[in-house]
Design a protein around this motif. Structure first.
Motif, PDB file in Angstrom:
ATOM      1  N   GLY A  26      28.413 -36.558 -18.123  1.00 18.40           N
ATOM      2  CA  GLY A  26      28.536 -37.460 -19.256  1.00 18.40           C
ATOM      3  C   GLY A  26      28.863 -38.888 -18.910  1.00 18.40           C
ATOM      4  O   GLY A  26      29.200 -39.682 -19.781  1.00 18.40           O
ATOM      5  N   GLY A  27      28.760 -39.232 -17.599  1.00 19.44           N
ATOM      6  CA  GLY A  27      29.045 -40.598 -17.198  1.00 19.44           C
ATOM      7  C   GLY A  27      27.842 -41.502 -17.419  1.00 19.44           C
ATOM      8  O   GLY A  27      26.878 -41.149 -18.081  1.00 19.44           O
ATOM      9  N   LYS A  41      28.478 -38.508  -5.869  1.00 18.30           N
ATOM     10  CA  LYS A  41      29.635 -38.568  -6.762  1.00 18.30           C
ATOM     11  C   LYS A  41      29.235 -39.168  -8.102  1.00 18.30           C
ATOM     12  O   LYS A  41      29.603 -38.653  -9.171  1.00 18.30           O
ATOM     13  CB  LYS A  41      30.740 -39.396  -6.101  1.00 18.30           C
ATOM     14  CG  LYS A  41      32.022 -39.482  -6.913  1.00 18.30           C
ATOM     15  CD  LYS A  41      33.072 -40.289  -6.157  1.00 18.30           C
ATOM     16  CE  LYS A  41      34.361 -40.405  -6.964  1.00 18.30           C
ATOM     17  NZ  LYS A  41      35.394 -41.182  -6.231  1.00 18.30           N
ATOM     18  N   ARG A  42      28.457 -40.254  -8.052  1.00 19.36           N
ATOM     19  CA  ARG A  42      28.016 -40.894  -9.289  1.00 19.36           C
ATOM     20  C   ARG A  42      27.039 -40.009 -10.061  1.00 19.36           C
ATOM     21  O   ARG A  42      27.063 -39.971 -11.292  1.00 19.36           O
ATOM     22  CB  ARG A  42      27.382 -42.249  -8.978  1.00 19.36           C
ATOM     23  CG  ARG A  42      28.390 -43.295  -8.517  1.00 19.36           C
ATOM     24  CD  ARG A  42      27.773 -44.667  -8.324  1.00 19.36           C
ATOM     25  NE  ARG A  42      26.864 -44.708  -7.193  1.00 19.36           N
ATOM     26  CZ  ARG A  42      25.545 -44.836  -7.288  1.00 19.36           C
ATOM     27  NH1 ARG A  42      24.962 -44.898  -8.490  1.00 19.36           N
ATOM     28  NH2 ARG A  42      24.790 -44.896  -6.215  1.00 19.36           N
ATOM     29  N   ALA A  43      26.187 -39.302  -9.315  1.00 20.54           N
ATOM     30  CA  ALA A  43      25.238 -38.405  -9.965  1.00 20.54           C
ATOM     31  C   ALA A  43      25.957 -37.261 -10.675  1.00 20.54           C
ATOM     32  O   ALA A  43      25.592 -36.875 -11.791  1.00 20.54           O
ATOM     33  CB  ALA A  43      24.257 -37.850  -8.930  1.00 20.54           C
ATOM     34  N   LYS A  44      26.996 -36.749 -10.027  1.00 20.42           N
ATOM     35  CA  LYS A  44      27.775 -35.675 -10.643  1.00 20.42           C
ATOM     36  C   LYS A  44      28.481 -36.175 -11.893  1.00 20.42           C
ATOM     37  O   LYS A  44      28.539 -35.490 -12.923  1.00 20.42           O
ATOM     38  CB  LYS A  44      28.792 -35.131  -9.639  1.00 20.42           C
ATOM     39  CG  LYS A  44      29.577 -33.931 -10.140  1.00 20.42           C
ATOM     40  CD  LYS A  44      30.491 -33.375  -9.051  1.00 20.42           C
ATOM     41  CE  LYS A  44      31.257 -32.165  -9.556  1.00 20.42           C
ATOM     42  NZ  LYS A  44      32.148 -31.612  -8.494  1.00 20.42           N
ATOM     43  N   ALA A  45      29.012 -37.389 -11.820  1.00 21.99           N
ATOM     44  CA  ALA A  45      29.674 -37.969 -12.985  1.00 21.99           C
ATOM     45  C   ALA A  45      28.683 -38.152 -14.125  1.00 21.99           C
ATOM     46  O   ALA A  45      29.005 -37.915 -15.296  1.00 21.99           O
ATOM     47  CB  ALA A  45      30.310 -39.306 -12.607  1.00 21.99           C
TER      48      ALA A  45
END
Length: 201
Positions: free
Chosen positions: A190-191, A182-186
């Protein structure tokens, strides 16, 4: 025999632990569908073929249209049943012709991690990342540890990385891997979290 925790169903997970071809096909199908869907498919396929264990020769010789129908039968074995039926049959033909109908022989005789990754990359549907993830899965959960396997598996071979199915052994690790993805996708969108390659498994 390792305890596998990928399908979310005890019978399906037991087949993955006992049957190298089932594990290989589960990894093949782990693309564009939830992990549990992909890794429960080998057990459903075996049931629909009337087999206790999957057999590469049986699948290799199966009528392609009939196999596609088996994949499409509700609940479908994959989001793209016809395409994945074709890939599965191609994979089984390679196992039959190059590994004497024994999927385990694909990794049983390798001496280095690089050789294992190369063998996996020669399979249909196994890109560089999927080959690395499967190498990590074999090393971390099945004791397949040829020289340099962690290096060959790249970031997925790191201990405690929780990046892929290779690290999932219980509910806690499953949650950690999903959080990482989830964090990698964010991050990719642009996260702030570190970015990783797109998911293949």
């Amino acid at each position: 025999m390792p305890t596998v925790y990928l399908a979310g169903d005890p019978q399906a997970d037991r087949l993955l632990a006992e049957d190298p071809l089932a594990l290989l096909i589960g990894m093949l199908l782990d693309q564009q569908v939830p992990m549990e869907w992909a890794f429960s498919a080998p057990h459903r396929l075996a049931e629909r073929l009337g087999l206790q264990r999957l057999d590469a020769d049986t699948i290799a010789e199966y009528d392609p249209d009939a196999l596609a129908q088996i994949f499409a039968q509700p609940p479908a074995l994959h989001r793209f049943p016809q395409a994945m039926a074709e890939r599965t049959q191609k994979l089984c033909r390679i196992v039959r012709e190059q590994y004497n109908n024994d999927a385990g022989a694909l990794w049983g005789g390798v001496r280095t991690g690089a050789q294992l990754v190369a063998r996996l990359r020669a399979l249909p549907g196994f890109g560089a990342q999927k080959a690395q993830i499967f190498t990590a899965l074999l090393g971390k959960q099945f004791g397949v540890e040829p020289e340099g396997w962690r290096e060959a598996a790249g970031p997925f071979g790191e201990e405690g990385s929780y990046r892929s199915v290779a690290d999932i052994v219980d509910d806690e690790s499953l949650a950690r891997v999903r959080d990482y993805k989830k964090r990698a996708k964010a991050a990719a969108n642009g996260g702030d979290a570190p970015s990783v390659p797109g998911r293949e498994g």
